[in-house]
Design a protein around this motif. Structure first.
Motif, PDB file in Angstrom:
ATOM      1  N   LYS A 146       2.155  -4.494  10.765  1.00  0.00           N
ATOM      2  CA  LYS A 146       2.911  -4.564   9.505  1.00  0.00           C
ATOM      3  C   LYS A 146       2.916  -3.209   8.795  1.00  0.00           C
ATOM      4  O   LYS A 146       3.949  -2.776   8.271  1.00  0.00           O
ATOM      5  N   ILE A 147       1.776  -2.538   8.770  1.00  0.00           N
ATOM      6  CA  ILE A 147       1.683  -1.239   8.088  1.00  0.00           C
ATOM      7  C   ILE A 147       2.512  -0.189   8.819  1.00  0.00           C
ATOM      8  O   ILE A 147       3.216   0.601   8.182  1.00  0.00           O
ATOM      9  N   LYS A 148       2.457  -0.191  10.151  1.00  0.00           N
ATOM     10  CA  LYS A 148       3.269   0.767  10.921  1.00  0.00           C
ATOM     11  C   LYS A 148       4.759   0.546  10.650  1.00  0.00           C
ATOM     12  O   LYS A 148       5.508   1.507  10.451  1.00  0.00           O
ATOM     13  N   LYS A 149       5.177  -0.707  10.632  1.00  0.00           N
ATOM     14  CA  LYS A 149       6.583  -1.026  10.363  1.00  0.00           C
ATOM     15  C   LYS A 149       6.963  -0.563   8.953  1.00  0.00           C
ATOM     16  O   LYS A 149       8.011   0.059   8.742  1.00  0.00           O
ATOM     17  N   LEU A 150       6.098  -0.854   7.989  1.00  0.00           N
ATOM     18  CA  LEU A 150       6.335  -0.440   6.613  1.00  0.00           C
ATOM     19  C   LEU A 150       6.434   1.084   6.510  1.00  0.00           C
ATOM     20  O   LEU A 150       7.341   1.609   5.853  1.00  0.00           O
ATOM     21  N   ASN A 151       5.535   1.784   7.192  1.00  0.00           N
ATOM     22  CA  ASN A 151       5.548   3.252   7.155  1.00  0.00           C
ATOM     23  C   ASN A 151       6.842   3.813   7.752  1.00  0.00           C
ATOM     24  O   ASN A 151       7.385   4.798   7.243  1.00  0.00           O
ATOM     25  N   ARG A 152       7.319   3.215   8.836  1.00  0.00           N
ATOM     26  CA  ARG A 152       8.587   3.677   9.430  1.00  0.00           C
ATOM     27  C   ARG A 152       9.744   3.490   8.446  1.00  0.00           C
ATOM     28  O   ARG A 152      10.586   4.356   8.279  1.00  0.00           O
TER      29      ARG A 152
ATOM     30  N   HIS B  68       5.489   1.631  -1.995  1.00  0.00           N
ATOM     31  CA  HIS B  68       4.828   1.644  -0.688  1.00  0.00           C
ATOM     32  C   HIS B  68       3.359   1.252  -0.826  1.00  0.00           C
ATOM     33  O   HIS B  68       2.849   0.418  -0.065  1.00  0.00           O
ATOM     34  N   LYS B  69       2.715   1.816  -1.809  1.00  0.00           N
ATOM     35  CA  LYS B  69       1.310   1.510  -2.062  1.00  0.00           C
ATOM     36  C   LYS B  69       1.145   0.018  -2.394  1.00  0.00           C
ATOM     37  O   LYS B  69       0.223  -0.639  -1.896  1.00  0.00           O
ATOM     38  N   ALA B  70       2.032  -0.508  -3.215  1.00  0.00           N
ATOM     39  CA  ALA B  70       1.974  -1.924  -3.585  1.00  0.00           C
ATOM     40  C   ALA B  70       2.197  -2.815  -2.356  1.00  0.00           C
ATOM     41  O   ALA B  70       1.536  -3.848  -2.200  1.00  0.00           O
ATOM     42  N   ALA B  71       3.101  -2.405  -1.484  1.00  0.00           N
ATOM     43  CA  ALA B  71       3.366  -3.192  -0.273  1.00  0.00           C
ATOM     44  C   ALA B  71       2.154  -3.177   0.653  1.00  0.00           C
ATOM     45  O   ALA B  71       1.827  -4.205   1.268  1.00  0.00           O
ATOM     46  N   ILE B  72       1.479  -2.053   0.753  1.00  0.00           N
ATOM     47  CA  ILE B  72       0.268  -1.983   1.582  1.00  0.00           C
ATOM     48  C   ILE B  72      -0.815  -2.890   0.993  1.00  0.00           C
ATOM     49  O   ILE B  72      -1.510  -3.602   1.722  1.00  0.00           O
ATOM     50  N   ARG B  73      -0.935  -2.879  -0.324  1.00  0.00           N
ATOM     51  CA  ARG B  73      -1.930  -3.758  -0.977  1.00  0.00           C
ATOM     52  C   ARG B  73      -1.694  -5.221  -0.609  1.00  0.00           C
ATOM     53  O   ARG B  73      -2.638  -5.974  -0.441  1.00  0.00           O
TER      54      ARG B  73
END
Length: 176
Positions: free
Chosen positions: A45-51, A81-86
């Motif tokens: 999920k984090i890799k996808k979000l980062n892309r 982005h930070k909020a989505a990672i949280r």
């Protein structure tokens, strides 16, 4: 130029900070962190979000927006982005992440950036005052008229300078 130096110094500091941690791979960021104990699903999920976020950052960078507007949009995207990672992390992972990687308070950085912007405006104000003062001094007006114009100019300059200083100080000391 000042912003470029600030960005370089901040990047160097962040790189140096991450380089101190043997469990953190600078090139893979959070998803490679061994301390967080991320599941395979979280990593994906984090890799996808980062892309996705990376593509948005590049699009903002390539846009025809003025530099300040690009910066504002990138900062807003970074906050999202930070909020989505949280949301992807579990509560204990969020605490570890914040204590481990977020020793630099984002709001302090923003306050410094705002303060720097006011410092630049104060510098520009002073240069403008000096130019206008020289123009008055170089004019063909009588001496007493020049003196009065310079006095009015100086009063306007001092009032604007004080206003900008108050705004800068308010930005520095705001909670945020």
């Amino acid at each position: 130029m000042r912003k470029a130096v600030l960005v370089f110094v901040a990047s160097a500091f962040v790189s140096f900070t991450y380089a101190q941690d043997a469990n953190f791979d600078v090139y893979k960021r959070i998803e490679s962190d061994k301390v967080l104990n991320l599941s395979a699903d979280q990593i994906a999920k984090i890799k996808k979000l980062n892309r996705e976020v990376g593509a948005k950052f590049r699009a903002i960078g390539k846009s025809n927006l003025p530099g300040y507007e690009k910066g504002q949009r990138k900062r807003a995207l970074a906050i999202e982005h930070k909020a989505a990672i949280r949301k992807i992390l579990m509560e204990n992972q969020v605490k570890t992440w914040e204590s481990h990687y977020e020793s630099i308070d984002y709001n302090d950085g923003m306050k410094k950036a705002i303060s720097d912007r006011y410092d630049n405006r104060l510098e520009q104000l002073e240069k403008k005052f000096e130019r206008e003062k020289e123009a008055i001094e170089d004019s063909d007006s009588p001496k007493d008229v020049k003196k009065e114009k310079i006095k009015v100019l100086k009063n306007r300059y001092k009032a604007e300078k004080e206003r900008l200083k108050q705004k800068r100080n308010a930005a520095k000391h705001s909670k945020g």
